[in-house]
Design an enzyme around this catalytic site. Structure first.
Site, PDB file in Angstrom:
ATOM      1  N   GLU A 168       0.806  -1.228   0.000  1.00 15.01           N
ATOM      2  CA  GLU A 168       0.000   0.000   0.000  1.00 15.01           C
ATOM      3  C   GLU A 168       0.834   1.270   0.000  1.00 15.01           C
ATOM      4  OE1 GLU A 168      -3.324   0.218   2.645  1.00 15.01           O
ATOM      5  OE2 GLU A 168      -4.265  -1.536   1.756  1.00 15.01           O
ATOM      6  N   GLU A 369      -5.106  -8.454  -0.009  1.00 13.95           N
ATOM      7  CA  GLU A 369      -5.896  -8.217   1.200  1.00 13.95           C
ATOM      8  C   GLU A 369      -7.347  -7.988   0.812  1.00 13.95           C
ATOM      9  OE1 GLU A 369      -4.632  -5.020   3.817  1.00 13.95           O
ATOM     10  OE2 GLU A 369      -2.543  -5.656   3.702  1.00 13.95           O
TER      11      GLU A 369
HETATM   12  C1  PNW Z   1      -4.792  -1.856   4.925  1.00 15.92           C
HETATM   13  N1  PNW Z   1      -8.957   2.825   3.261  1.00 15.92           N
HETATM   14  O1  PNW Z   1      -4.907  -0.488   5.175  1.00 15.92           O
HETATM   15  C2  PNW Z   1      -3.425  -2.288   5.454  1.00 15.92           C
HETATM   16  O2  PNW Z   1      -2.611  -2.875   4.468  1.00 15.92           O
HETATM   17  C3  PNW Z   1      -3.505  -3.149   6.667  1.00 15.92           C
HETATM   18  O3  PNW Z   1      -2.280  -3.107   7.350  1.00 15.92           O
HETATM   19  C4  PNW Z   1      -4.682  -2.721   7.523  1.00 15.92           C
HETATM   20  O4  PNW Z   1      -4.701  -3.310   8.783  1.00 15.92           O
HETATM   21  C5  PNW Z   1      -5.923  -3.074   6.731  1.00 15.92           C
HETATM   22  O5  PNW Z   1      -5.890  -2.528   5.418  1.00 15.92           O
HETATM   23  C6  PNW Z   1      -7.232  -2.690   7.413  1.00 15.92           C
HETATM   24  O6  PNW Z   1      -7.330  -1.314   7.588  1.00 15.92           O
HETATM   25  C7  PNW Z   1      -5.967   0.267   4.681  1.00 15.92           C
HETATM   26  O7  PNW Z   1      -9.133   3.941   3.794  1.00 15.92           O
HETATM   27  C8  PNW Z   1      -6.011   1.586   5.092  1.00 15.92           C
HETATM   28  O8  PNW Z   1      -9.664   2.453   2.317  1.00 15.92           O
HETATM   29  C9  PNW Z   1      -6.994   2.435   4.614  1.00 15.92           C
HETATM   30  C10 PNW Z   1      -7.951   1.961   3.736  1.00 15.92           C
HETATM   31  C11 PNW Z   1      -7.912   0.643   3.312  1.00 15.92           C
HETATM   32  C12 PNW Z   1      -6.919  -0.204   3.801  1.00 15.92           C
END
Ligand code: PNW
Length: 463
Positions: A168, A369
């Site tokens: 990410e 994911e």
């Molecule tokens: C991901 N959004 O983060 C990360 O890769 C993980 O480490 C995290 O725990 C997981 O998703 C759940 O949050 C994200 O705003 C952060 O759409 C933000 C978003 C999506 C995923």
């Protein structure tokens, strides 16, 4: 006859975690400090001032955790390697004890019949590189990342065949060096931050993005140079997905154009080898310093593309005026999962890989994911009834199966997450796991969704 709901033969049924979110042991066995240690240790940054100091104690309980994965029929595990365990100062002398942890984990996985997929950067940068170079603002961090990646691939590559460079880009760059404004529907947005907690100018931010994709490219080259023949590598990006309002060729073309533009600083440049003119003109034309040679490195050929898929970025319809599409606002009443940012639309799991194939010709795709948070509790009978997560998984995997049945080349799916864990800004309050974790006793309890996953993986089908 019932419709075929199966996935292609050999499809990987995986679960995922990240080092800082599960390992704990934050200062054990010679590990260096990471920017997330520093950030979480600073009061006010994380809800309840939670930290990853202990987290799931996975560092000491990995054998139990691998056994749990096996018990739910997972055939793949995506974990991340903490860079400061391997190089406590980011560069220089490696720490054998840090490497040894991952070596033991990999052996445990292979003995359980679970394929290891390692991510080299899930945001826990060695603090030393933040202090010395300003982190990803500097080319030196990209170079150091390449060296670290090559070293790890050389040492673990005999057993780890699949590597993800960086997780990410969008989240750690935009969140850590500026702020992310996430659309919530009804015109509302929410702000997401993260380590190292900076707020740079738009021009500097473009430079940080450039160094992040350059670090990825250098890592790809180093892994190919130093890993054994047959080593496979790609990235894992939180792809911004524009969903067409209607499934017509015009709407789909509009959605593809919007998706390509929304990913310009990351996926688009990594897969196309150039910045789009529109991207270079953004932010008053602030241009990152880059060379043609760097662009070639950034676009080093990949074996697969990994995407994290949670929610649609936006809906679009075609428009006559440039750029040929129009964004549709997300309605205020649009349903969400528990995380406030989590706009719900399972169709994104169909469009994300389909766009990757149609825009960039991707030939191997992993969903690195997908999952959701829920308000899980252990009921009086000892079970955890996460009915909303079961609904979510059935709906999203149904859309993914629709994609594979149409020939979109998706080779595996990793559920986020193997267990409840430390959720960045939200701490331990936001539970994403298939397995419930009591963060006092550290006892693990498989949820209802784990039973669903076990059967889906067993049948290689939506159940
Ligand atoms: C991901 N959004 O983060 C990360 O890769 C993980 O480490 C995290 O725990 C997981 O998703 C759940 O949050 C994200 O705003 C952060 O759409 C933000 C978003 C999506 C995923």
């Amino acid at each position: 006859m019932a419709a075929d709901r199966t996935f292609p033969e050999g499809f990987h049924w995986g679960v995922a975690t990240a080092s800082y979110q599960v390992e704990g042991a934050w200062d054990e066995d010679g590990k260096g400090v990471s920017i997330w240690d520093t950030y979480a240790h600073t009061p006010g940054n994380i809800r309840n001032d939670d930290t990853g100091d202990v987290a799931n104690d996975h560092y000491h309980r990995y054998e139990e955790d691998v056994a749990l994965m096996r018990s739910i029929n997972a055939t793949a595990y995506r974990f991340s390697i903490a860079w400061p365990r391997i190089f406590p100062e980011g560069v220089g002398e490696p720490n054998p004890k840090g490497l040894d942890f991952y070596s033991r984990l990999v052996d445990e996985l292979l003995a359980a019949g679970i394929e290891p997929f390692a991510t080299l950067y899930h945001w826990d940068l060695p603090q030393a590189l933040q202090d010395r170079y300003g982190g990803w603002l500097s080319n030196d961090t990209a170079q150091a990342f390449g060296d670290y990646a090559g070293f790890v691939a050389e040492r673990l590559g005999d057993r780890v065949r699949h590597w993800f460079t960086i997780n990410e880009f969008t989240s750690f760059v935009e969140g850590g060096y500026h702020i992310i404004e996430v659309p919530l529907g009804g015109g509302k947005t929410m702000r997401l931050g993260g380590a190292p907690g900076l707020d740079l100018s738009a021009a500097e931010l473009k430079q940080v993005r450039h160094h992040a994709v350059l670090g990825h490219g250098l890592a790809v080259q180093a892994i190919r140079a130093r890993g054994p023949a047959g080593t496979k590598v790609g990235f894992a990006e939180n792809m911004a997905v524009a969903v067409p309002v209607i499934d017509t060729p015009e709407h789909v073309r509009a959605a593809e154009a919007a998706t390509r533009a929304a990913n310009a600083g990351f996926i688009t440049v990594m897969l196309e080898g150039r910045y789009t003119d529109e991207y270079l003109a953004e932010a008053g034309g602030a241009t990152p310093r880059f060379t043609e040679d760097e662009l070639r490195t950034i676009a080093s050929p990949l074996d697969f593309v990994g995407i994290n898929v949670y929610k649609p970025r936006c809906y679009v319809e075609p428009a006559d005026e440039p750029p040929g599409y129009r964004e549709i606002p997300i309605n205020a009443s649009h349903p969400k999962m528990q995380s406030s940012w989590h706009v719900l639309d399972p169709a994104v799991m169909y469009w994300a890989p389909r766009h990757l194939q149609s825009i960039w010709g991707a030939r191997s795709i992993y969903i690195t994911e997908n999952g959701c948070a829920a308000s899980d509790v252990v009921a009086g009978d000892g079970r955890v009834y996460d009915s909303d997560r079961v609904m979510f998984l059935r709906a999203f995997l149904g859309q993914l199966q629709r994609a594979t049945s149409e020939g979109v080349p998706v080779d595996g799916y990793f559920l986020w997450s193997a267990q409840d864990n430390f959720e960045w800004i939200e701490g331990y309050g936001n539970r994403f796991g298939l397995i419930y974790v009591d963060f006092d006793s550290l006892e693990r309890t498989p949820k209802l969704s784990a039973e669903w996953f076990r059967e889906a993986a067993r049948r290689n089908a939506v159940v």
